[in-house]
Design a protein around this motif. Structure first.
Motif, PDB file in Angstrom:
ATOM      1  N   ALA A 219       0.832  -1.205   0.000  1.00 20.06           N
ATOM      2  CA  ALA A 219       0.000   0.000   0.000  1.00 20.06           C
ATOM      3  C   ALA A 219       0.865   1.253   0.000  1.00 20.06           C
ATOM      4  N   TYR A 220       1.948   1.213   0.748  1.00 22.32           N
ATOM      5  CA  TYR A 220       2.882   2.340   0.778  1.00 22.32           C
ATOM      6  C   TYR A 220       3.527   2.546  -0.586  1.00 22.32           C
ATOM      7  N   LEU A 221       4.028   1.474  -1.189  1.00 22.09           N
ATOM      8  CA  LEU A 221       4.674   1.591  -2.489  1.00 22.09           C
ATOM      9  C   LEU A 221       3.687   2.031  -3.567  1.00 22.09           C
ATOM     10  N   ASP A 222       2.459   1.554  -3.488  1.00 23.93           N
ATOM     11  CA  ASP A 222       1.436   1.983  -4.443  1.00 23.93           C
ATOM     12  C   ASP A 222       1.180   3.477  -4.334  1.00 23.93           C
ATOM     13  N   LEU A 223       1.210   4.013  -3.104  1.00 24.98           N
ATOM     14  CA  LEU A 223       0.992   5.444  -2.895  1.00 24.98           C
ATOM     15  C   LEU A 223       2.119   6.258  -3.530  1.00 24.98           C
ATOM     16  N   LEU A 224       3.339   5.766  -3.460  1.00 27.86           N
ATOM     17  CA  LEU A 224       4.486   6.477  -4.028  1.00 27.86           C
ATOM     18  C   LEU A 224       4.591   6.321  -5.536  1.00 27.86           C
ATOM     19  N   ASP A 225       4.067   5.242  -6.063  1.00 28.52           N
ATOM     20  CA  ASP A 225       4.257   4.908  -7.473  1.00 28.52           C
ATOM     21  C   ASP A 225       3.780   6.054  -8.368  1.00 28.52           C
ATOM     22  N   GLN A 261      11.044  -1.075  -7.030  1.00 25.67           N
ATOM     23  CA  GLN A 261       9.817  -1.784  -7.389  1.00 25.67           C
ATOM     24  C   GLN A 261       8.769  -0.872  -8.021  1.00 25.67           C
ATOM     25  N   ILE A 262       9.001   0.446  -7.989  1.00 23.90           N
ATOM     26  CA  ILE A 262       8.010   1.386  -8.511  1.00 23.90           C
ATOM     27  C   ILE A 262       8.668   2.315  -9.523  1.00 23.90           C
ATOM     28  N   SER A 263       7.851   3.123 -10.179  1.00 21.56           N
ATOM     29  CA  SER A 263       8.378   4.127 -11.100  1.00 21.56           C
ATOM     30  C   SER A 263       8.255   5.509 -10.471  1.00 21.56           C
ATOM     31  N   TYR A 264       9.224   6.362 -10.773  1.00 20.67           N
ATOM     32  CA  TYR A 264       9.208   7.736 -10.281  1.00 20.67           C
ATOM     33  C   TYR A 264      10.099   8.572 -11.186  1.00 20.67           C
ATOM     34  N   GLY A 265       9.931   9.891 -11.089  1.00 20.57           N
ATOM     35  CA  GLY A 265      10.726  10.782 -11.911  1.00 20.57           C
ATOM     36  C   GLY A 265      12.083  11.084 -11.305  1.00 20.57           C
TER      37      GLY A 265
END
Length: 308
Positions: A219-225, A261-265
């Motif tokens: 849930a945390y990683l989804d929020l940051l994604d 594990q996530i995408s970010y700029g």
């Protein structure tokens, strides 16, 4: 939109780093600044910038450790004499913040000439601030410490003026009327406005952490994604994961592995321990990719639309 670092250090200041304070510069968007954390000497740091305290209308405090709040009473008092008279201010933060400020002002005989409102935040909160959606997530620290995720609304696409001219509508005030409506009529024909608009541009998403251990749940990683900018602490820079965990902080490589594990700029590391000299910080920084950097005081990052 810009992100400005007023203080990038952890715990206590060093000769090159003040403790943590940030500015999210949304002057171009809404003619305001958002202040995130308020370290000791904050009002002095602001004097070294072009930031106008009267344009700070919202303060966001991640947690109540001193290196994140000891500059708040001084800032509130200075703002009263730096153009802030009569201009309301909202302070968002954990339970106990309002009580501490009120006790500080009462015992010091301090008074403000503008209204101040406190918004007590909790895990899972989501609310509107000047058109931005702000979402709150409780982190993993020795006391309650929060992540603030700021999400800008999408920007409607510009009118395709060439298509409007093709049907005989010349530029003028009518363009504004067309853009604000779902349909419009011209020479007896009803048109759908969406057919005359370019695609909207996504609003930007900025995630700013308080102090924390590395948080690994979905849930945390989804929020940051999908964030355009993530700001995360890296109190430990050099392979001390166990020590970081013991003291409720994060180690830089552990954070990088988790966020892979996530995408970010862009990713900005801050809250750097004063145990590291400039050479060590530079050596670690050289190993990072172009979209990841270690912050320093007065660093300014531009956050363009479509950066992720």
């Amino acid at each position: 939109m810009k992100f400005k670092v007023l203080g990038s250090g952890a715990g206590i200041p060093s000769r090159t780093r003040n403790t943590q304070s940030f500015i999210l510069d949304v002057v171009e968007e809404i003619n305001q600044y958002f202040l995130i954390d308020a370290s000791e000497a904050l009002q002095h740091r602001i004097l070294d910038t072009t930031i106008r305290p009267s344009k700070i209308r919202h303060v966001f405090i991640t947690h109540l450790h001193g290196d994140h709040i000891f500059g708040l009473p001084g800032f509130l008092s200075s703002r009263a004499h730096q153009g802030g008279e009569g201009i309301p201010l909202v302070v968002h933060g954990p339970p106990g913040l309002e009580e501490w400020i009120e006790a500080t002002f009462r015992t010091s005989g301090s008074h403000l000439n503008y209204p101040i409102q406190f918004n007590e935040v909790a895990d899972g909160d989501s609310f509107d601030v000047e058109g931005f959606t702000v979402t709150i997530r409780l982190l993993d620290h020795a006391i309650d410490s929060f992540l603030y995720v700021f999400e800008e609304p999408d920007k409607p696409g510009a009118l395709k003026s060439d298509k409007l001219r093709d049907i005989g509508i010349s530029p003028g005030p009518v363009y504004k009327e067309i853009k604000s409506s779902e349909t419009f009529r011209h020479e007896g024909i009803v048109y759908r406005t969406g057919d005359f608009l370019n695609p909207p541009s996504d609003g930007r998403k900025i995630a700013v952490h308080g102090d924390t251990r590395v948080v690994r749940d979905k849930a945390y990683l989804d929020l940051l994604d999908g964030s355009d900018l993530i700001v995360h602490e890296a109190t430990y820079l050099h392979g001390e994961q166990e020590k970081a965990h013991l003291y409720y902080h994060s180690e830089i490589n552990d954070v990088l592995l988790n966020l892979s594990q996530i995408s970010y700029g862009q990713l900005l590391f801050s809250h750097i321990s004063n145990r590291y000299d400039a050479e060590m910080v530079h050596l670690v920084g050289e190993q990072l990719s172009d979209d990841v950097r270690i912050g320093h005081d007065f660093l300014e990052i531009t956050i363009p639309r479509g950066s992720r």
